[in-house]
Design a protein around this motif. Sequence first.
Motif, short mmCIF file in Angstrom:
data_model
loop_
_atom_site.label_atom_id
_atom_site.label_comp_id
_atom_site.label_asym_id
_atom_site.label_seq_id
_atom_site.Cartn_x
_atom_site.Cartn_y
_atom_site.Cartn_z
N THR A 1 -9.53 -1.18 -23.01
CA THR A 1 -10.75 -0.39 -23.03
C THR A 1 -11.77 -0.92 -22.03
O THR A 1 -12.36 -0.15 -21.25
N GLN A 2 -11.98 -2.25 -22.04
CA GLN A 2 -12.93 -2.83 -21.10
C GLN A 2 -12.50 -2.58 -19.66
O GLN A 2 -13.33 -2.24 -18.80
N SER A 3 -11.22 -2.73 -19.38
CA SER A 3 -10.73 -2.56 -18.02
C SER A 3 -10.87 -1.13 -17.53
O SER A 3 -11.27 -0.88 -16.39
N ILE A 8 -12.76 0.10 -14.28
CA ILE A 8 -11.99 0.80 -13.24
C ILE A 8 -12.66 2.13 -12.89
O ILE A 8 -12.77 2.50 -11.72
N ALA A 9 -13.11 2.86 -13.92
CA ALA A 9 -13.73 4.16 -13.68
C ALA A 9 -14.97 4.02 -12.79
O ALA A 9 -15.18 4.82 -11.87
N ARG A 10 -15.77 2.98 -13.04
CA ARG A 10 -16.98 2.79 -12.22
C ARG A 10 -16.62 2.43 -10.78
O ARG A 10 -17.24 2.92 -9.83
N VAL A 11 -15.63 1.57 -10.60
CA VAL A 11 -15.24 1.16 -9.25
C VAL A 11 -14.62 2.31 -8.48
O VAL A 11 -14.88 2.48 -7.28
N ARG A 12 -13.83 3.14 -9.14
CA ARG A 12 -13.20 4.28 -8.46
C ARG A 12 -14.25 5.28 -7.96
O ARG A 12 -14.04 5.95 -6.95
N GLY A 42 -13.37 -4.44 -2.64
CA GLY A 42 -12.99 -3.74 -3.86
C GLY A 42 -12.78 -4.68 -5.02
O GLY A 42 -13.20 -4.40 -6.15
N LEU A 43 -12.16 -5.84 -4.77
CA LEU A 43 -11.92 -6.81 -5.83
C LEU A 43 -13.22 -7.40 -6.33
O LEU A 43 -13.43 -7.56 -7.54
N LEU A 44 -14.13 -7.74 -5.41
CA LEU A 44 -15.42 -8.30 -5.82
C LEU A 44 -16.22 -7.28 -6.64
O LEU A 44 -16.88 -7.64 -7.62
N ASP A 45 -16.14 -6.02 -6.24
CA ASP A 45 -16.83 -4.97 -6.98
C ASP A 45 -16.23 -4.82 -8.38
O ASP A 45 -16.95 -4.63 -9.38
N LEU A 58 -16.36 -5.68 -14.28
CA LEU A 58 -15.77 -6.28 -15.48
C LEU A 58 -16.79 -7.17 -16.18
O LEU A 58 -16.85 -7.20 -17.41
N ARG A 59 -17.59 -7.90 -15.43
CA ARG A 59 -18.62 -8.74 -16.03
C ARG A 59 -19.61 -7.89 -16.83
O ARG A 59 -19.99 -8.23 -17.94
N GLN A 60 -20.03 -6.76 -16.25
CA GLN A 60 -20.95 -5.87 -16.96
C GLN A 60 -20.32 -5.33 -18.24
O GLN A 60 -20.98 -5.23 -19.27
#
Length: 311
Positions: A99-101, A105-109, A277-280, A285-287
């Motif tokens: 769920t967290q991931s 992922i949705a925000r980064v995409r 992309g990885l840093l984002d 994930l931290r948020q």
Amino acid sequence: MDFRQLRYFLAVSEELSFSRAAERCFISQSAISHQVTKLEQELGASLFERSTRVVRLTPAGSRLVPIAQEVLSLETKAFAVAKEPRNRIRITASMSFATQSLDAIARVRERHPDLDIEFVIKNFTDRVDAVSSGDADIALIRGEVDRPGLETLELGVEDLMIATSSRHPVSAFSTVELSELAPYPLLLPPRHSQILIHTVVENAFADVGRRFQLGPPIARDHTAILDVITNPRAWTVLYASTVTEAPRTGLCVMRERDNRLRVPVSGIVRSGAASPGLLDLVDSLRQTVISGQTSVPLNPPQQIRGTPKAQ
């Protein structure tokens, strides 16, 4: 024989349970049992010893495990070679991080529409090995890893929630002190399979100068939640991110009053890995981990400390 049968066989061999393997593969228990039986018929050998309570690998099944792993690894490499090169990030984690991931992922995409992000479920050891070998870009774990070539990125902390039967003496409250739990048996999986949780609990009780009672280990074919519901004087701990999956009938979930039961949540990456992309994704994930700590649903408290129960 096909790749699907080998994948199902490996899932059962790792879980030693057809029901848990079915959940992991998102199919019915009867379907996974049928495919494994079909594989056994094609090979002319039994791969598992089955009983009402235990599933074990046969000698033939044990010999097949490394071969199946190698075949599926070649399948993955074949797809990777054939696929047009694109920006890709592969996350590996346990199902409890799903769920967290997915939120992250949705925000980064949204910000990187040309970025492929894959979520792959693996056990702890396989997660770390996947990052080390380059098969995954980041592994989500609870705890830390000290291995050459890998770096641990702190994502936040996750609470361990107290879970008891609704008939437990402390179940009337929304928070509980560790000293109040000391007289009651704690039900956990064996220490070798959950070293992190055992260590966190041991250190927390040592901090308050108390000892706890460790009940009998939870068997592989049991769940902690059901065991505490059927044992009204026992208690267990749950990761906060999994509380929403717990049944609400007969179970009470509460916080430890002084926030001593906390585990670090980390991302394991290869040293020097720093694509935008990885840093984002790490920031997202931290948020997600931080916000998840403030939105854990609890059973409504039946009683507030220091005041009589409402009549």
